[in-house]
Design a protein around this motif. Structure first.
Motif, PDB file in Angstrom:
ATOM      1  N   THR A  14       0.842  -1.198   0.000  1.00  0.00           N
ATOM      2  CA  THR A  14       0.000   0.000   0.000  1.00  0.00           C
ATOM      3  C   THR A  14       0.876   1.246   0.000  1.00  0.00           C
ATOM      4  N   TRP A  15       0.301   2.350  -0.470  1.00  0.00           N
ATOM      5  CA  TRP A  15       1.046   3.608  -0.536  1.00  0.00           C
ATOM      6  C   TRP A  15       0.097   4.783  -0.301  1.00  0.00           C
ATOM      7  N   GLY A  16       0.665   5.946   0.030  1.00  0.00           N
ATOM      8  CA  GLY A  16      -0.131   7.170   0.168  1.00  0.00           C
ATOM      9  C   GLY A  16      -0.363   7.593   1.609  1.00  0.00           C
ATOM     10  N   GLU A  17      -0.768   8.845   1.766  1.00  0.00           N
ATOM     11  CA  GLU A  17      -1.023   9.433   3.084  1.00  0.00           C
ATOM     12  C   GLU A  17      -2.426  10.030   3.146  1.00  0.00           C
ATOM     13  N   SER A  18      -2.877  10.259   4.354  1.00  0.00           N
ATOM     14  CA  SER A  18      -4.243  10.743   4.584  1.00  0.00           C
ATOM     15  C   SER A  18      -4.551  12.029   3.834  1.00  0.00           C
ATOM     16  N   HIS A  19      -3.605  12.968   3.832  1.00  0.00           N
ATOM     17  CA  HIS A  19      -3.835  14.266   3.204  1.00  0.00           C
ATOM     18  C   HIS A  19      -2.963  14.472   1.970  1.00  0.00           C
ATOM     19  N   GLY A  20      -2.450  13.391   1.401  1.00  0.00           N
ATOM     20  CA  GLY A  20      -1.727  13.479   0.144  1.00  0.00           C
ATOM     21  C   GLY A  20      -2.696  13.518  -1.020  1.00  0.00           C
ATOM     22  N   ASP A  21      -2.171  13.423  -2.222  1.00  0.00           N
ATOM     23  CA  ASP A  21      -3.023  13.485  -3.408  1.00  0.00           C
ATOM     24  C   ASP A  21      -3.891  12.244  -3.552  1.00  0.00           C
ATOM     25  N   ALA A  22      -3.363  11.094  -3.131  1.00  0.00           N
ATOM     26  CA  ALA A  22      -4.095   9.844  -3.330  1.00  0.00           C
ATOM     27  C   ALA A  22      -3.533   8.770  -2.410  1.00  0.00           C
ATOM     28  N   VAL A  23      -4.279   7.680  -2.298  1.00  0.00           N
ATOM     29  CA  VAL A  23      -3.816   6.472  -1.633  1.00  0.00           C
ATOM     30  C   VAL A  23      -4.055   5.313  -2.590  1.00  0.00           C
ATOM     31  N   GLY A  24      -3.371   4.198  -2.354  1.00  0.00           N
ATOM     32  CA  GLY A  24      -3.582   3.087  -3.262  1.00  0.00           C
ATOM     33  C   GLY A  24      -2.788   1.858  -2.890  1.00  0.00           C
ATOM     34  N   VAL A  25      -2.703   0.922  -3.845  1.00  0.00           N
ATOM     35  CA  VAL A  25      -2.071  -0.364  -3.586  1.00  0.00           C
ATOM     36  C   VAL A  25      -1.554  -0.950  -4.892  1.00  0.00           C
ATOM     37  N   VAL A  26      -0.481  -1.717  -4.790  1.00  0.00           N
ATOM     38  CA  VAL A  26       0.012  -2.533  -5.891  1.00  0.00           C
ATOM     39  C   VAL A  26      -0.107  -3.991  -5.463  1.00  0.00           C
ATOM     40  N   ILE A  27      -0.737  -4.806  -6.293  1.00  0.00           N
ATOM     41  CA  ILE A  27      -0.926  -6.227  -6.023  1.00  0.00           C
ATOM     42  C   ILE A  27      -0.053  -7.019  -6.978  1.00  0.00           C
ATOM     43  N   ASP A  28       0.753  -7.922  -6.447  1.00  0.00           N
ATOM     44  CA  ASP A  28       1.595  -8.767  -7.290  1.00  0.00           C
ATOM     45  C   ASP A  28       1.335 -10.225  -6.927  1.00  0.00           C
ATOM     46  N   GLY A  29       1.341 -11.089  -7.926  1.00  0.00           N
ATOM     47  CA  GLY A  29       1.163 -12.511  -7.678  1.00  0.00           C
ATOM     48  C   GLY A  29      -0.235 -13.030  -7.919  1.00  0.00           C
ATOM     49  N   ALA A  30      -1.150 -12.164  -8.334  1.00  0.00           N
ATOM     50  CA  ALA A  30      -2.513 -12.623  -8.612  1.00  0.00           C
ATOM     51  C   ALA A  30      -2.524 -13.454  -9.888  1.00  0.00           C
ATOM     52  N   PRO A  31      -3.174 -14.603  -9.867  1.00  0.00           N
ATOM     53  CA  PRO A  31      -3.249 -15.420 -11.086  1.00  0.00           C
ATOM     54  C   PRO A  31      -3.993 -14.688 -12.198  1.00  0.00           C
ATOM     55  N   ALA A  32      -3.706 -15.059 -13.421  1.00  0.00           N
ATOM     56  CA  ALA A  32      -4.414 -14.490 -14.564  1.00  0.00           C
ATOM     57  C   ALA A  32      -5.804 -15.107 -14.689  1.00  0.00           C
ATOM     58  N   GLY A  33      -6.716 -14.331 -15.291  1.00  0.00           N
ATOM     59  CA  GLY A  33      -8.037 -14.850 -15.604  1.00  0.00           C
ATOM     60  C   GLY A  33      -9.098 -14.673 -14.547  1.00  0.00           C
ATOM     61  N   ILE A  34      -8.794 -13.940 -13.463  1.00  0.00           N
ATOM     62  CA  ILE A  34      -9.794 -13.705 -12.420  1.00  0.00           C
ATOM     63  C   ILE A  34     -10.647 -12.502 -12.823  1.00  0.00           C
ATOM     64  N   PRO A  35     -11.973 -12.614 -12.843  1.00  0.00           N
ATOM     65  CA  PRO A  35     -12.815 -11.450 -13.136  1.00  0.00           C
ATOM     66  C   PRO A  35     -12.543 -10.343 -12.126  1.00  0.00           C
ATOM     67  N   PHE A  36     -12.175  -9.155 -12.615  1.00  0.00           N
ATOM     68  CA  PHE A  36     -11.826  -8.069 -11.697  1.00  0.00           C
ATOM     69  C   PHE A  36     -11.933  -6.736 -12.414  1.00  0.00           C
ATOM     70  N   THR A  37     -12.863  -5.908 -11.928  1.00  0.00           N
ATOM     71  CA  THR A  37     -13.097  -4.591 -12.503  1.00  0.00           C
ATOM     72  C   THR A  37     -13.150  -3.549 -11.391  1.00  0.00           C
ATOM     73  N   GLU A  38     -13.224  -2.298 -11.795  1.00  0.00           N
ATOM     74  CA  GLU A  38     -13.374  -1.232 -10.804  1.00  0.00           C
ATOM     75  C   GLU A  38     -14.674  -1.380 -10.014  1.00  0.00           C
ATOM     76  N   GLY A  39     -15.675  -1.979 -10.622  1.00  0.00           N
ATOM     77  CA  GLY A  39     -16.930  -2.232  -9.917  1.00  0.00           C
ATOM     78  C   GLY A  39     -16.743  -3.183  -8.755  1.00  0.00           C
ATOM     79  N   HIS A  40     -15.899  -4.203  -8.915  1.00  0.00           N
ATOM     80  CA  HIS A  40     -15.610  -5.119  -7.822  1.00  0.00           C
ATOM     81  C   HIS A  40     -14.968  -4.363  -6.659  1.00  0.00           C
ATOM     82  N   VAL A  41     -14.018  -3.491  -6.980  1.00  0.00           N
ATOM     83  CA  VAL A  41     -13.324  -2.724  -5.943  1.00  0.00           C
ATOM     84  C   VAL A  41     -14.283  -1.764  -5.257  1.00  0.00           C
ATOM     85  N   GLN A  42     -15.106  -1.097  -6.063  1.00  0.00           N
ATOM     86  CA  GLN A  42     -15.986  -0.070  -5.520  1.00  0.00           C
ATOM     87  C   GLN A  42     -16.967  -0.626  -4.497  1.00  0.00           C
ATOM     88  N   ALA A  43     -17.459  -1.828  -4.732  1.00  0.00           N
ATOM     89  CA  ALA A  43     -18.418  -2.433  -3.808  1.00  0.00           C
ATOM     90  C   ALA A  43     -17.836  -2.561  -2.410  1.00  0.00           C
TER      91      ALA A  43
END
Length: 353
Positions: A14-43
């Motif tokens: 994970t990266w970012g600060e409370s009052h910075g421009d943004a916060v977020g994450v980098v995911i490594d090692g996820a298998p290919a072919g998993i259904p994954f969209t911004e809608g999944h994250v948003q929920a």
């Protein structure tokens, strides 16, 4: 700064600060072919974003997720996935008058001791805002676990000293505290109103249950599944204690009371909480976390300033009365991330079976 990465095969940073421009994450090692969209994250982000609960801060963040890499046509590609969420409603000016004063209960003083500097605007990296990245990453972990029939649920079983006596999980979304006891939820509501008027805050207990976890996850010595779960849950800033299964009650039992009898149909009790010798048993994983009161309160508190002088402080700005129920989805996220990692480890171990 080390310590921003979790996992072995399913790995997040994970990266970012409370009052910075943004916060977020980098995911490594996820298998290919998993259904994954911004809608999944948003929920999942919608469950933790501020402003949605009576105990929550009035900070209004839309928490709109943007997937920047690692997906194509709605599925993972097997490459690193980067997710960003912009900070839109930070008010750094609220902290200007306390920038040289250490807030009791916060990481201000320890960050200063470790790094010789700190971001006083909402706590910077130590803010609960950092958990946006964890929840975003867990949206993918949940997708992976769902395909294996694994589900995770976090319920509020205590808030401000009010305990839930019932476990009616199906109805817990009908109250704002995610409490599986409707009567207890009403008492919690009254307690929140009382403490809010006093300018104070509340702690509580969240119970997390993972169903459908297969037997065999976890390593036998230093990478025990229950140790990994406890460490991940303790890695949530508001958490001060973790129980697995019977937890501390096990210390008050005899062996015959604590042992879970094994039958042809499985375990007839679950004091072990779903693990034996650090390996999942096939029974539901049961965990509870003690969540401390929010340290940002409007009551005057004794502290020191950066010169070491005795002063008082009254925290202004917009803050939660309790981390509950927003922390519940974070608890689910940490359990999902650990299980996804250990599931992939086990699949590697049993590759040729």
């Amino acid at each position: 700064m080390a310590g921003n990465t979790l996992g072995s095969l399913f790995r997040i940073t994970t990266w970012g600060e409370s009052h910075g421009d943004a916060v977020g994450v980098v995911i490594d090692g996820a298998p290919a072919g998993i259904p994954f969209t911004e809608g999944h994250v948003q929920a999942w982000l919608d469950r933790r974003k501020p402003g949605g609960a009576k105990t929550s801060t009035s900070r209004k963040e839309p928490d709109m997720a943007r997937i920047l890499s690692g997906t194509f046509k709605g599925k993972t590609t097997g490459t690193p996935i980067s997710i960003m969420v912009e900070n839109r409603d930070a008010r750094s000016s609220s902290y200007a008058d306390i920038m040289d004063r250490y807030r009791p209960g916060h990481g201000d003083i320890t960050y200063d001791k470790k790094y010789g500097t700190r971001d006083y605007r909402g706590g910077g990296r130590s803010s609960a805002r950092e958990t946006v990245g964890r929840v975003a990453a867990a949206a993918l972990a949940h997708q992976l676990l769902k395909a294996e029939g694994i589900s995770i649920c976090a319920a509020t079983v205590e808030l401000g000293g009010v305990r839930a006596e019932k476990r009616e999980y199906a109805s817990m979304t009908e109250n704002p505290y995610l409490c599986p006891d409707a009567e207890a939820a009403q008492a919690m509501d009254a307690r929140v109103d009382e403490v809010r008027r006093q300018g104070d805050s509340l702690g509580g207990v969240v119970e997390i249950i993972a169903d459908g976890v297969p037997a065999g996850l976890g390593e036998p010595v230093f990478e025990k599944l229950d140790a990994a779960l406890a460490g991940a849950l303790m890695g949530i800033g508001a958490v001060k204690g973790v129980e697995i299964g019977a937890g501390f009650d096990a210390a008050r039992m005899t062996g015959s009371e604590n042992n879970d009898p094994i039958t042809p149909d499985g375990f007839s009790s679950n004091n072990a909480g779903g693990t034996l010798a650090g390996i999942s048993s096939g029974a539901p994983l049961v965990m509870r976390v003690a969540v401390k009161p929010i340290p940002s309160i409007t009551k005057a508190q004794a502290t020191i300033n950066t010169k070491g002088e005795a002063v008082t402080i009254e925290t202004r700005g917009r803050h939660d009365v309790a981390a509950i129920p927003r922390v519940n989805v974070v608890c689910e996220a940490m359990v999902a991330l650990v299980l996804a990692d250990h599931l992939l480890r086990q699949k590697a171990v049993t590759w040729n079976r």
